[in-house]
Design a protein around this motif. Sequence first.
Motif, short mmCIF file in Angstrom:
data_model
loop_
_atom_site.label_atom_id
_atom_site.label_comp_id
_atom_site.label_asym_id
_atom_site.label_seq_id
_atom_site.Cartn_x
_atom_site.Cartn_y
_atom_site.Cartn_z
N ASP A 162 -5.23 14.88 -6.62
CA ASP A 162 -4.86 15.31 -5.28
C ASP A 162 -4.02 16.59 -5.34
N LEU A 163 -3.03 16.59 -6.23
CA LEU A 163 -2.14 17.75 -6.39
C LEU A 163 -2.92 18.99 -6.83
N VAL A 164 -3.77 18.82 -7.83
CA VAL A 164 -4.53 19.95 -8.37
C VAL A 164 -5.48 20.52 -7.32
N MET A 165 -6.22 19.65 -6.62
CA MET A 165 -7.18 20.13 -5.64
C MET A 165 -6.49 20.77 -4.44
N SER A 166 -5.33 20.25 -4.04
CA SER A 166 -4.61 20.88 -2.93
C SER A 166 -4.10 22.25 -3.34
N THR A 167 -3.72 22.40 -4.63
CA THR A 167 -3.27 23.69 -5.13
C THR A 167 -4.44 24.68 -5.17
N PHE A 168 -5.60 24.20 -5.62
CA PHE A 168 -6.77 25.07 -5.65
C PHE A 168 -7.19 25.48 -4.24
N GLU A 169 -7.06 24.57 -3.30
CA GLU A 169 -7.36 24.90 -1.91
C GLU A 169 -6.41 26.00 -1.42
N GLU A 170 -5.15 25.88 -1.79
CA GLU A 170 -4.16 26.89 -1.41
C GLU A 170 -4.51 28.25 -2.02
N LEU A 171 -4.89 28.24 -3.29
CA LEU A 171 -5.29 29.49 -3.95
C LEU A 171 -6.51 30.10 -3.29
N GLN B 109 -15.85 34.19 -2.84
CA GLN B 109 -15.73 33.83 -1.42
C GLN B 109 -16.45 32.52 -1.13
N GLU B 110 -17.61 32.31 -1.73
CA GLU B 110 -18.37 31.08 -1.48
C GLU B 110 -17.68 29.87 -2.11
N LEU B 111 -17.07 30.05 -3.27
CA LEU B 111 -16.29 28.95 -3.85
C LEU B 111 -15.11 28.61 -2.94
N SER B 112 -14.49 29.65 -2.39
CA SER B 112 -13.38 29.44 -1.47
C SER B 112 -13.82 28.66 -0.25
N GLN B 113 -14.99 28.99 0.28
CA GLN B 113 -15.50 28.29 1.45
C GLN B 113 -15.81 26.83 1.14
N TRP B 114 -16.24 26.56 -0.09
CA TRP B 114 -16.49 25.17 -0.50
C TRP B 114 -15.18 24.38 -0.55
N LEU B 115 -14.12 25.04 -1.03
CA LEU B 115 -12.82 24.38 -1.14
C LEU B 115 -12.11 24.25 0.20
N ARG B 116 -12.46 25.11 1.14
CA ARG B 116 -11.79 25.13 2.45
C ARG B 116 -12.83 25.02 3.56
N PRO B 117 -13.51 23.87 3.65
CA PRO B 117 -14.57 23.74 4.67
C PRO B 117 -13.97 23.73 6.07
N GLN B 118 -14.80 24.09 7.02
CA GLN B 118 -14.37 24.06 8.41
C GLN B 118 -14.21 22.62 8.85
N PRO B 119 -13.34 22.35 9.83
CA PRO B 119 -13.17 20.98 10.33
C PRO B 119 -14.51 20.39 10.74
N GLY B 120 -14.74 19.15 10.28
CA GLY B 120 -15.99 18.48 10.62
C GLY B 120 -17.11 18.75 9.67
N GLY C 225 -5.69 34.97 -5.34
CA GLY C 225 -5.84 33.63 -5.90
C GLY C 225 -7.28 33.19 -5.94
N ARG C 226 -8.06 33.62 -4.95
CA ARG C 226 -9.48 33.29 -4.88
C ARG C 226 -10.22 33.82 -6.10
N ASP C 227 -9.93 35.05 -6.47
CA ASP C 227 -10.59 35.65 -7.63
C ASP C 227 -10.14 35.00 -8.93
N SER C 228 -8.83 34.68 -9.03
CA SER C 228 -8.31 34.03 -10.24
C SER C 228 -8.95 32.67 -10.42
#
Length: 403
Positions: free
Chosen positions: A43-52, A135-146, A58-61
């Motif tokens: 949970d901690l790791v995935m929330s951190t990756f979502e933040e990045l 950018q696409e990895l970022s979108q996977w980690l931060r999906p839109q509500p629903g 952070g997205r590129d890193s």
Amino acid sequence: MTTLHNMPEDIKNFLRTHSSAPTGPLAAEHQVGVQLAISRVADLVMSTFEELAGQPSGRDSLWNAARAAHTAPQPDADADLVKTALDDRYHGKVHSVATATGIQTASVNQLVERVSGAALSIMGGLVAQNSWTAQELSQWLRPQPGAASAAGAPLAAEFAAASTAAGAPAVASSWVARHANALLLSVGLIAVAEFGYILGTRTPDAEVAAVSSAAPALDASAPSGRPYTAVPVANLTSAADAARGKTAVPVVLKLKNGVRQIIGSNSTESKLYQFLIDPTKEVDLLNPSKGWIGFDRIYFESNKAILTNESLWQLSNIASILKRFPAAKVKLGGYTDSSGSPYINLRLSQERAKAAMATLVSMGVPADRLTSTGYGALDGLASNDTQEGRSLNRRVSMQVVQK
């Protein structure tokens, strides 16, 4: 394809497949605490990756780290990405996980390394498979509500508080909760009536109070295969009491530091608490068969001494009660049905009682206040001729040997 919903289970599978034997502090930890910690660390790791993923740099890193991890899977890779992102929050997060799961902070640090490496390797595989950009990895980690990837995520907090004065569910501010709002809202009404949860209130006086608000009947069954280690929303009425037609009456137990438990009056927790709080109830040292209290919500994997995640809730409740009564000492007894070899049954019952004891110790109950033993198929509660009877006979009970 791997989704956010099943990432925690995929991380666990990756660790089982790729990790070497635990070393250092982690090697000395009890397996129950480690498995519970892995879920929290995921949970901690995935929330951190979502933040990045929400930050351009952070997205590129994250994208580069995921690609590198996929090329050369390193489940023991360092956790610099997580540590850098969390900065001065890191040590507090690690300490919280250690406190909640009963393992050392050094062990949690090791798990952050392993879980980070596993998560990055899995995400790197998705990047390669789908030719994702950063950018696409970022979108996977931060999906839109629903988004479909978030639908159906289960309640995701071990030992989470779950009621408010108005009856609305408390939604945890974790990565899982943010991706599971739809289900949390629906589960919340059930969670209000769970009443096994610990409420951090500070009212110091009355020891036991009846709960006046009506609670809806709940289904005691728990879904299997949940991606997060989670305690189920369970009925206040134990299976044994339900079979006898008894219905639980909610009561509030006041514990240390103003902490409360709201549980059923027929529950294991209530019976233990009432025995310890009532000065007229004495320990019977002459009759070892008297005074046993059966756990009604702890379970083991089939033919193993491995506690299921569902069991951790009640053991946590019992640990809190024993901390409220520091002079109390308890004996744990394991039992099986009569199927199979008597010798194997005896050994299994001993190991199961020992596992329950070790879990209580990991939750902060001093080991010198606990003992455990196994009785095999002795003292069955029901006939072994039916599946229901055998299920009742496979149990762990406890006996207060000192108040």
